[in-house]
Design a protein around this motif. Sequence first.
Motif, short mmCIF file in Angstrom:
data_model
loop_
_atom_site.label_atom_id
_atom_site.label_comp_id
_atom_site.label_asym_id
_atom_site.label_seq_id
_atom_site.Cartn_x
_atom_site.Cartn_y
_atom_site.Cartn_z
N ALA A 197 -5.92 11.65 1.20
CA ALA A 197 -4.89 11.32 0.21
C ALA A 197 -5.49 10.33 -0.78
CB ALA A 197 -3.67 10.70 0.88
N VAL A 198 -4.70 10.02 -1.79
CA VAL A 198 -5.04 8.89 -2.66
C VAL A 198 -4.21 7.70 -2.20
CG1 VAL A 198 -5.10 8.00 -5.02
CG2 VAL A 198 -5.52 10.43 -4.59
N TYR A 199 -4.87 6.58 -2.04
CA TYR A 199 -4.19 5.38 -1.57
C TYR A 199 -4.17 4.35 -2.70
CZ TYR A 199 -4.45 7.34 3.09
OH TYR A 199 -4.29 8.15 4.19
N PHE A 200 -2.96 3.84 -2.95
CA PHE A 200 -2.77 2.84 -4.00
C PHE A 200 -2.41 1.50 -3.39
CE2 PHE A 200 -2.98 5.41 -7.78
CZ PHE A 200 -2.59 6.67 -7.38
N CYS A 201 -3.10 0.48 -3.83
CA CYS A 201 -2.73 -0.89 -3.54
C CYS A 201 -1.91 -1.39 -4.73
CB CYS A 201 -3.99 -1.73 -3.37
SG CYS A 201 -3.73 -3.46 -2.99
N ALA A 202 -0.92 -2.23 -4.47
CA ALA A 202 -0.04 -2.67 -5.56
C ALA A 202 0.39 -4.11 -5.36
CB ALA A 202 1.18 -1.76 -5.63
N LEU A 203 0.69 -4.75 -6.46
CA LEU A 203 1.04 -6.17 -6.49
C LEU A 203 2.33 -6.36 -7.26
CD1 LEU A 203 0.29 -9.33 -6.54
CD2 LEU A 203 -0.93 -8.80 -8.66
N ILE A 204 3.24 -7.19 -6.74
CA ILE A 204 4.40 -7.60 -7.51
C ILE A 204 4.42 -9.12 -7.53
CG2 ILE A 204 6.89 -7.55 -7.79
CD1 ILE A 204 6.93 -5.08 -6.03
N PRO A 205 4.01 -9.72 -8.67
CA PRO A 205 4.22 -11.17 -8.80
C PRO A 205 5.71 -11.43 -8.98
CG PRO A 205 2.63 -10.29 -10.41
CD PRO A 205 3.38 -9.12 -9.84
N TRP A 214 0.86 -1.18 0.00
CA TRP A 214 0.00 0.00 0.00
C TRP A 214 0.90 1.23 0.00
CZ3 TRP A 214 -5.12 0.99 -0.53
CH2 TRP A 214 -6.01 -0.10 -0.43
N TYR A 215 0.49 2.21 -0.83
CA TYR A 215 1.17 3.49 -0.88
C TYR A 215 0.14 4.59 -0.65
CZ TYR A 215 5.50 1.65 -2.89
OH TYR A 215 6.68 1.00 -3.09
N LYS A 216 0.61 5.68 -0.05
CA LYS A 216 -0.23 6.86 0.18
C LYS A 216 0.33 8.00 -0.67
CE LYS A 216 -1.41 10.19 3.85
NZ LYS A 216 -1.27 10.50 5.29
N GLN A 217 -0.55 8.72 -1.35
CA GLN A 217 -0.14 9.89 -2.12
C GLN A 217 -0.92 11.09 -1.61
OE1 GLN A 217 -1.00 10.09 -6.39
NE2 GLN A 217 1.09 10.85 -6.71
N PRO A 218 -0.30 11.87 -0.70
CA PRO A 218 -0.97 13.07 -0.21
C PRO A 218 -1.00 14.15 -1.29
CG PRO A 218 1.25 12.88 0.69
CD PRO A 218 1.00 11.64 -0.12
N VAL A 236 5.89 -3.19 -10.67
CA VAL A 236 4.75 -3.17 -9.78
C VAL A 236 3.48 -2.96 -10.59
CG1 VAL A 236 3.71 -2.04 -7.79
CG2 VAL A 236 6.18 -2.17 -7.98
N ILE A 237 2.45 -3.69 -10.24
CA ILE A 237 1.13 -3.49 -10.83
C ILE A 237 0.31 -2.70 -9.83
CG2 ILE A 237 -0.93 -4.63 -11.74
CD1 ILE A 237 0.99 -7.13 -12.11
N PHE A 238 -0.02 -1.48 -10.18
CA PHE A 238 -0.76 -0.62 -9.28
C PHE A 238 -2.25 -0.71 -9.54
CE2 PHE A 238 2.22 1.90 -6.87
CZ PHE A 238 3.39 1.82 -7.60
N GLY A 239 -3.04 -0.61 -8.48
CA GLY A 239 -4.46 -0.40 -8.65
C GLY A 239 -4.71 1.05 -9.05
N PRO A 240 -5.95 1.37 -9.37
CA PRO A 240 -6.27 2.72 -9.85
C PRO A 240 -6.30 3.76 -8.75
CG PRO A 240 -8.24 1.38 -9.75
CD PRO A 240 -7.10 0.46 -9.44
N GLY A 241 -6.26 3.32 -7.49
CA GLY A 241 -6.25 4.28 -6.39
C GLY A 241 -7.63 4.57 -5.85
N THR A 242 -7.67 4.89 -4.57
CA THR A 242 -8.89 5.34 -3.89
C THR A 242 -8.59 6.70 -3.28
OG1 THR A 242 -9.68 3.11 -3.37
CG2 THR A 242 -10.53 4.93 -2.03
N SER A 243 -9.39 7.67 -3.62
CA SER A 243 -9.21 9.01 -3.06
C SER A 243 -10.03 9.14 -1.79
CB SER A 243 -9.66 10.06 -4.08
OG SER A 243 -9.55 11.35 -3.53
N LEU A 244 -9.34 9.36 -0.68
CA LEU A 244 -9.99 9.48 0.62
C LEU A 244 -10.00 10.93 1.06
CD1 LEU A 244 -11.17 8.24 3.26
CD2 LEU A 244 -8.80 8.06 4.08
N SER A 245 -11.17 11.41 1.38
CA SER A 245 -11.30 12.76 1.95
C SER A 245 -11.84 12.62 3.37
CB SER A 245 -12.26 13.62 1.12
OG SER A 245 -11.77 13.81 -0.17
#
Lengths: 114, 114
Positions: free
Chosen positions: A88-96, A36-40, A102-111
């Motif tokens: 922030a926008v939070y990205f979930c990501a996968l590395i097979p 998981w990554y956070k993008q403020p 890295v394969i990133f998800g499209p992100g969820t924007s949290l307010s």
Amino acid sequence: AQKVTQAQTEISVVEKEDVTLDCVYETRDTTYYLFWYKQPPSGELVFLIRRNSFDEQNEISGRYSWNFQKSTSSFNFTITASQVVDSAVYFCALIPTSYDKVIFGPGTSLSVIP
Amino acid sequence: GAGVSQSPSNKVTEKGKDVELRCDPISGHTALYWYRQSLGQGLEFLIYFQGNSAPDKSGLPSDRFSAERTGGSVSTLTIQRTQQEDSAVYLCASSLVRVNYGYTFGSGTRLTVV
């Protein structure tokens, strides 16, 4: 297919509410890593957590917790007692392991509203 | 350095001009990645370096895009004859050896083509 889905595009919560961000992944690999990554608003991507596919133990770090369930291919992220700084926008990501990127998800924007 | 450094942080250029974006990874990180994030979009993989070689260029959107890495360190992403659709934040990340250790991202270069 190798894919990450974050079905929630945008979420708004009131400060102090708990919120769960969903992440569902697909991979052919039996060994893989999840992130998981956070993008403020400042734009920089901040690493939050890394899990490997052999470790299904849930993790808690302060107000953050992660629930990894291989049976449902999910790696959900919960913020307890949300704060405005969590916006922030939070990205979930996968590395097979068969991949080198890295394969990133499209992100969820949290307010988080005060 | 202590983190991944990208320059410039902002770049405004006229359509048709060439631009160079620079990434200075964390010292000792052999893997380097470029991603692009368009407004409101997720992260789009562009290119991956292992040392000075680029085993995966599959994400470069057109032949106007190229990248190089010298001395196993600094990388330059070049966009020739820029178009308005190239406007985005270009993010660089580096990783120790392989990506499954997790990335560290730079703060990005915001490119605006007018």
